[in-house]
Design an enzyme around this catalytic site. Structure first.
Site, PDB file in Angstrom:
ATOM      1  N   ASP A 176      -4.500   5.678   6.020  1.00  7.56           N
ATOM      2  CA  ASP A 176      -5.015   6.869   6.700  1.00  7.56           C
ATOM      3  C   ASP A 176      -5.983   6.398   7.778  1.00  7.56           C
ATOM      4  OD1 ASP A 176      -6.059   9.279   7.471  1.00  7.56           O
ATOM      5  OD2 ASP A 176      -6.737   9.906   5.507  1.00  7.56           O
ATOM      6  N   GLU A 195       0.833  -1.206   0.000  1.00  7.51           N
ATOM      7  CA  GLU A 195       0.000   0.000   0.000  1.00  7.51           C
ATOM      8  C   GLU A 195       0.864   1.249   0.000  1.00  7.51           C
ATOM      9  OE1 GLU A 195      -2.651   1.495  -0.368  1.00  7.51           O
ATOM     10  OE2 GLU A 195      -4.404   0.530   0.488  1.00  7.51           O
ATOM     11  N   ASP A 196       0.315   2.319  -0.537  1.00  3.62           N
ATOM     12  CA  ASP A 196       0.992   3.607  -0.470  1.00  3.62           C
ATOM     13  C   ASP A 196       0.884   4.201   0.932  1.00  3.62           C
ATOM     14  OD1 ASP A 196      -1.756   3.952  -0.719  1.00  3.62           O
ATOM     15  OD2 ASP A 196      -1.664   5.352  -2.394  1.00  3.62           O
TER      16      ASP A 196
HETATM   17  P1  IMP Z   1      -7.946   5.026   4.178  1.00  2.45           P
HETATM   18  O1  IMP Z   1      -9.035   4.111   3.741  1.00  2.45           O
HETATM   19  O2  IMP Z   1      -8.466   6.196   4.934  1.00  2.45           O
HETATM   20  O3  IMP Z   1      -6.841   4.317   4.937  1.00  2.45           O
HETATM   21  O4  IMP Z   1      -7.329   5.671   2.868  1.00  2.45           O
HETATM   22  C1  IMP Z   1      -6.657   4.892   1.985  1.00  2.45           C
HETATM   23  C2  IMP Z   1      -6.359   5.534   0.663  1.00  2.45           C
HETATM   24  O5  IMP Z   1      -6.655   6.927   0.617  1.00  2.45           O
HETATM   25  C3  IMP Z   1      -4.882   5.436   0.368  1.00  2.45           C
HETATM   26  O6  IMP Z   1      -4.554   4.186  -0.208  1.00  2.45           O
HETATM   27  C4  IMP Z   1      -4.669   6.595  -0.562  1.00  2.45           C
HETATM   28  O7  IMP Z   1      -4.956   6.217  -1.892  1.00  2.45           O
HETATM   29  C5  IMP Z   1      -5.650   7.626  -0.079  1.00  2.45           C
HETATM   30  N1  IMP Z   1      -4.993   8.582   0.826  1.00  2.45           N
HETATM   31  C6  IMP Z   1      -5.034   8.603   2.184  1.00  2.45           C
HETATM   32  N2  IMP Z   1      -4.309   9.615   2.684  1.00  2.45           N
HETATM   33  C7  IMP Z   1      -3.762  10.241   1.616  1.00  2.45           C
HETATM   34  C8  IMP Z   1      -2.871  11.381   1.473  1.00  2.45           C
HETATM   35  O8  IMP Z   1      -2.423  12.024   2.441  1.00  2.45           O
HETATM   36  N3  IMP Z   1      -2.544  11.721   0.205  1.00  2.45           N
HETATM   37  C9  IMP Z   1      -2.997  11.042  -0.890  1.00  2.45           C
HETATM   38  N4  IMP Z   1      -3.812   9.981  -0.803  1.00  2.45           N
HETATM   39  C10 IMP Z   1      -4.198   9.589   0.438  1.00  2.45           C
HETATM   40 MG    MG Z   2      -4.242   3.704  -2.209  1.00  3.29          MG
END
Ligand code: IMP
Ligand code: MG
Length: 183
Positions: free
Chosen positions: A107, A103-104
């Protein structure tokens, strides 16, 4: 492009490409050691994980296979929607395989917890997570990443595969955006 090329768009550079590269090499070494003698399938989450997948697998000294999934998470904004949809599934049958999700960024962890649950139902031999970046909220979520590049503050960041509205993925450094970019 690097931070100097688009300095007017950026507020603050969090990590330089050199710092990122050095950390990727350390993680590659750990992954090599942990999976020694075992078949490994690396599953990248498109599009954000493209850079880390490319650098990580090339820094490794043992074989691996690579496959990709695309799932919708953010749309074009900066807040997690909580809605997760598979846009492109794996081409590999992962039953009995050692899977490492690449994963990148984590969040809220919503996207990843859905993904883990989905892949676990296909009965792989093992499933672990590598993420290049992790934000504080992720630590309280149920998702556990075995390999973490950097813990970063709760700020929206771009670069090294991470986009804002489809742009900045090809920025080699990791940075926050200047306020005018959002307006
Ligand atoms: P989560 O479901 O909130 O963990 O978000 C996951 C996805 O949101 C990541 O795989 C990213 O593609 C995107 N994302 C979350 N935070 C960032 C950020 O700071 N910059 C760019 N993309 C983000
Ligand atoms: Mg992503």
């Amino acid at each position: 492009m690097d931070a100097a090329d688009i300095s007017e768009d950026l507020a603050h550079v969090l990590l330089s490409s050199d710092q990122v590269h050095e950390r990727v090499c350390e993680l590659a070494e750990q992954i090599d050691a942990d999976y020694a003698g075992r078949d490994l399938l690396m599953v990248g989450v498109l599009n954000g994980a493209m850079m880390v997948m490319s650098d990580l697998t090339r820094a490794m000294k043992s074989h691996c296979r690579i496959d990709w999934m695309a799932i919708s998470s953010y749309g074009s904004g900066t807040k997690s929607s909580g809605v997760v949809r598979i846009l492109k599934d794996l081409t590999t049958d992962i039953t009995g395989l050692n899977v490492l999700i690449v994963e990148d960024i984590i969040d809220t962890g919503l996207t990843l917890s859905y993904l883990i649950q989905n892949l676990r139902s296909r009965e792989p031999a093992s499933i672990e997570v590598m993420t290049m970046f992790r934000k504080p909220d992720a630590i309280t979520s149920a998702v556990e990443a075995r390999y973490v590049g950097f813990d970063i503050p709760t700020e929206f960041v771009v670069g090294y595969g991470l986009d804002y509205d489809g742009r900045y993925r090809n920025l080699t450094d990791v940075a926050t955006l200047a306020p005018h970019v959002y307006s």
